[in-house]
Design an enzyme around this catalytic site. Structure first.
Site, PDB file in Angstrom:
ATOM      1  N   TYR A 163       0.633  -0.903   0.521  1.00  0.00           N
ATOM      2  CA  TYR A 163      -0.231   0.050   0.088  1.00  0.00           C
ATOM      3  C   TYR A 163       0.639   1.225  -0.509  1.00  0.00           C
ATOM      4  O   TYR A 163       0.687   2.276  -0.400  1.00  0.00           O
ATOM      5  CB  TYR A 163      -1.285  -0.027   1.432  1.00  0.00           C
ATOM      6  CG  TYR A 163      -1.868  -0.990   1.198  1.00  0.00           C
ATOM      7  CD1 TYR A 163      -2.759  -1.585   0.252  1.00  0.00           C
ATOM      8  CD2 TYR A 163      -2.078  -1.990   2.684  1.00  0.00           C
ATOM      9  CE1 TYR A 163      -3.915  -1.724   0.483  1.00  0.00           C
ATOM     10  CE2 TYR A 163      -3.002  -2.489   3.269  1.00  0.00           C
ATOM     11  CZ  TYR A 163      -3.297  -3.130   1.973  1.00  0.00           C
ATOM     12  OH  TYR A 163      -4.791  -4.214   1.716  1.00  0.00           O
ATOM     13  N   THR A 207      -2.668  -6.356  -6.841  1.00  0.00           N
ATOM     14  CA  THR A 207      -2.963  -4.958  -5.808  1.00  0.00           C
ATOM     15  C   THR A 207      -2.937  -5.818  -4.461  1.00  0.00           C
ATOM     16  O   THR A 207      -3.868  -7.079  -4.423  1.00  0.00           O
ATOM     17  CB  THR A 207      -3.374  -4.181  -6.313  1.00  0.00           C
ATOM     18  OG1 THR A 207      -5.096  -4.631  -5.910  1.00  0.00           O
ATOM     19  CG2 THR A 207      -3.495  -3.771  -7.766  1.00  0.00           C
ATOM     20  N   ASP A 208      -2.478  -5.431  -3.895  1.00  0.00           N
ATOM     21  CA  ASP A 208      -3.240  -5.020  -1.928  1.00  0.00           C
ATOM     22  C   ASP A 208      -4.482  -5.132  -2.055  1.00  0.00           C
ATOM     23  O   ASP A 208      -4.990  -4.539  -3.007  1.00  0.00           O
ATOM     24  CB  ASP A 208      -2.130  -4.781  -1.065  1.00  0.00           C
ATOM     25  CG  ASP A 208      -2.073  -5.425  -0.015  1.00  0.00           C
ATOM     26  OD1 ASP A 208      -3.124  -6.437   0.255  1.00  0.00           O
ATOM     27  OD2 ASP A 208      -0.664  -5.165   0.607  1.00  0.00           O
ATOM     28  N   TRP A 209      -5.447  -5.067  -0.796  1.00  0.00           N
ATOM     29  CA  TRP A 209      -6.548  -5.317  -0.395  1.00  0.00           C
ATOM     30  C   TRP A 209      -7.021  -3.754  -0.945  1.00  0.00           C
ATOM     31  O   TRP A 209      -6.641  -3.140   0.056  1.00  0.00           O
ATOM     32  CB  TRP A 209      -6.882  -5.807   0.266  1.00  0.00           C
ATOM     33  CG  TRP A 209      -8.147  -7.345   0.061  1.00  0.00           C
ATOM     34  CD1 TRP A 209      -8.516  -8.031   1.147  1.00  0.00           C
ATOM     35  CD2 TRP A 209      -7.505  -8.831  -0.515  1.00  0.00           C
ATOM     36  NE1 TRP A 209      -8.958  -8.758  -0.181  1.00  0.00           N
ATOM     37  CE2 TRP A 209      -7.997  -9.738  -0.280  1.00  0.00           C
ATOM     38  CE3 TRP A 209      -6.234  -8.371  -1.151  1.00  0.00           C
ATOM     39  CZ2 TRP A 209      -8.014 -10.515  -1.031  1.00  0.00           C
ATOM     40  CZ3 TRP A 209      -6.164  -9.359  -2.138  1.00  0.00           C
ATOM     41  CH2 TRP A 209      -6.690 -10.522  -2.055  1.00  0.00           C
TER      42      TRP A 209
END
Length: 651
Positions: free
Chosen positions: A320, A361-363
């Site tokens: 992030y 991608t991360d969440w």
């Protein structure tokens, strides 16, 4: 080829071609289409299927969100605790087929639920099977944003504990165990390993790392990838399992038979290294958005990812954080989250490092997350001014293939239909995602044996995990040679805090009053500063590394009655300086059970751990250090590599 159906008839797609070849007729047209033919290469099958898919189906491939198991393994018919939609809505209505599973009650239920999910996927137009993923499940920590304690799998130390042992072959064996236990219940994708360097002592996610040394972390990351790919226990398995064959194969001693080795898609994270968070604050939260490199050590954090790419990691996840003041090869990097960062994802990862696998991608980078009555802002660090559609377009421009934690397929369909995103860009990502599914063998047999699933977590694997926990214990101090504790023929009285009385009783008679004790065993967690009640914050331990001032006073009083053996469970670094003078033995552990700890301090399994991270002398030293520099605090109390040896003559 005979399609196996060990679940007793879960699949409805079996058909026979004109030449007598048995196959899964996934689109129900009665013909053997190239994508249904396992005799063709994964690349050939991918190209055939890609040309058949609707835009909705291709878009559905690009979303990877949370899924939950219903009662007794049922598919949810509505939203879950975190899952936003009913299972049929995302699989049928949105054409999605990548899901991160959360809580699993037991192995058989997990397998039964997985088979029901795959049966549902057969009803989609082309029968694309589901890829079920998970965060780590083989250690003690429970964190809905990072890991799951799973009782029916073997339990091992946290990755920091594996780093404390520091043995490549052990990590390879561990990851092979993860592979076998995951595939036994239908999990075919791991949202790990973590290749980050634990260089900032305050950072909340150190326990997921192997340590702070780039060389060791790189070696252990590669070993982890070998294990998940099925390369751990059989050197005859091809070196390119992660990117080449559907399965790994090996001949037996006679050279006459072959066996299949189902493998797990690894996702190495968090590119390009999430460790140097400003002031140690985590980028899950707005106050932790910045990632900094005041010591100029960007390359150190990148090194384990170079190793992972060379080892064939099938997928990579950026973090992030947004880089602040980062200059690479004379070019200033845009201060936006790595998931939005074209210089990092396309320029560095794709072009310079040559990675052509899946980038997820991360969440929750696109939309705010609504959990109960709370609203968690999207981790859109540096692009907060963009609306969800603008964020999605920037992520695609950066070069990512899949949106983690999102199910807003309508937004992406709108971007394509309005011409903002060309369909060729969707094809590029869909191709990568389909290729992994074909290589995993999911199109040919996605089902698992529900009876066999109950046998995961074998006695041998549980014992191996327990032994690794004991070995990972780091003996920091052993005043007077108290360790190893003798168990045979002793009548000692034992006072316990934070230790299971049933385990403590192995060392003597358990008493409630320390004044009556001959020895005190105390276990406690590393210190942290509680934050708000914001979802996830309670699980991410952040802030000061100092214990409250009353703890040394209380331990000193306890020590007036008997010697004190203290263990600190280090999910991140801690300032242990005040505890040295008030204890006789001090150990550090990384997700170790009471039983495994007692085996270590008695020498039943001699502890051999050496610190994978340094332990600072003071918070002043931490605040004065650079977040990106391995071993950056001045005059640490215990440096990296510290660890005493004990030998028990009884064993």
């Amino acid at each position: 080829m005979q399609v196996s159906d060990p679940t007793g008839g879960n699949t409805t797609a079996v058909a026979t071609s004109q030449d007598g070849f048995t196959f899964r007729d996934l689109n129900g047209n009665g013909a053997l289409d190239p994508y249904e033919d396992p005799r063709l290469s994964p690349e050939e099958r991918t190209e055939d299927l890609l040309g058949r898919l609707s835009l909705e189906e291709k878009v559905g491939l690009m979303f990877h969100t949370v899924i939950e198991v219903g009662p007794e393994g049922a598919l949810l018919d509505g939203p879950g605790q975190i899952a936003k939609s009913a299972t049929a809505e995302v699989v049928i209505g949105r054409s999605m087929n990548h899901f991160n599973v959360h809580g699993l009650p037991d192995a058989r239920t997990a397998a039964a639920w997985h088979n029901r999910l795959q049966r549902l996927a057969e009803s989609t137009p082309h029968g694309i099977p589901v890829t079920v993923s998970t965060d780590p499940r083989h250690a003690a920590a429970q964190n809905a944003g990072a890991s799951w304690a799973t009782s029916f799998f073997s339990q091992w130390p946290e990755p920091l504990g594996l780093g404390a042992i520091g043995e490549v072959e052990l990590v390879r064996r561990f990851a092979d165990t993860v592979r076998r236990e995951y595939t036994g219940v239908g999990i075919r994708a791991a949202l790990h390993p973590t290749a980050d360097l634990a260089t900032e002592p305050r950072w909340a996610r150190q326990r997921e790392c192997f340590g702070q040394d780039p060389e060791l972390v790189g070696q252990l990351t590669k070993a982890y990838l070998d294990g998940l790919a099925g390369r751990a226990t059989d050197p005859s398995c091809g070196p390119d399992v992660g990117n080449g064959p559907v399965i790994a194969t090996a001949t037996d001693a006679t050279g006459s038979t072959q066996r299949t080795v189902p493998w797990v898609q690894a996702t190495t994270k968090h590119f390009p290294g999430a460790g140097p968070q400003a002031d140690g604050e985590d980028a899950h939260f707005p106050y932790g958005r910045d990632q900094v490199y005041p010591g100029g050590r960007f390359e150190d954090h990148l090194e384990p990812f170079r190793r992972a790419i060379a080892a064939g990691t099938p997928a990579i996840m950026p973090y992030y954080g947004r880089p602040v003041g980062l200059v690479v090869d004379g070019e200033e990097i845009e201060a936006v989250g790595f998931g939005y960062n074209r210089q990092v994802i396309t320029g560095l990862l794709r072009l310079e490092l040559g990675f052509d696998g899946v980038i997820i991608t991360d969440w929750e980078l696109v939309n705010d997350n609504h959990v109960g009555d709370q609203v968690l802002p999207a981790r859109a660090w540096g692009v907060e001014h963009l609306d969800p559609t603008g964020r999605m377009a920037k992520i695609l421009e950066a070069g990512a293939d899949q949106f983690g934690g999102e199910e807003c397929t309508d937004l992406l369909l709108g971007l394509v239909r309005t011409g903002v995103i060309p369909e060729e860009r969707i094809d590029a990502s869909a191709r990568r995602l389909l290729l992994v599914k074909f290589r995993l063998g999911l199109f040919d047999d996605p089902y698992v044996d529900e009876d066999a699933a109950e046998r995961v977590g074998t006695r041998e694997d549980v014992a191996a995990g327990h032994e690794a926990q004991s070995r990972s214990v780091v003996v920091l101090c052993n005043e007077g040679g108290i360790l190893p504790l003798i168990t045979a023929g002793t009548e000692r009285a034992i006072y316990l805090e934070g230790v299971d009385p049933a385990e403590g009783a192995r060392l003597g008679r358990v008493v409630q009053d320390p004044a009556e004790a001959d020895l005190a065993l105390v276990r406690l967690g590393a210190p942290f500063e509680p934050r708000s009640d914001l979802f996830l914050e309670a699980w991410f331990h952040q802030g000061s590394l100092e214990f409250p001032p009353g703890l040394p006073v209380r331990l000193a009083r306890l020590r007036t009655h008997c010697p004190v053996v203290l263990d600190v469970d280090l999910d991140r670094a801690a300032v242990l300086t005040p505890l040295i003078e008030v204890t006789d033995v001090l150990t550090a552990t990384f997700g170790v059970s009471d039983g495994a700890w007692i085996d270590a301090i008695t020498g039943v399994v001699p502890p051999c751990g050496r610190l994978p991270i340094e332990l600072p002398r003071s918070m002043d030293a931490v605040r004065a250090s650079f977040e990106d520099v391995p071993g950056g605090t001045e005059d640490p109390l215990f440096p990296v590599g510290h660890g005493l040896r004990i030998i028990n003559a009884e064993h």
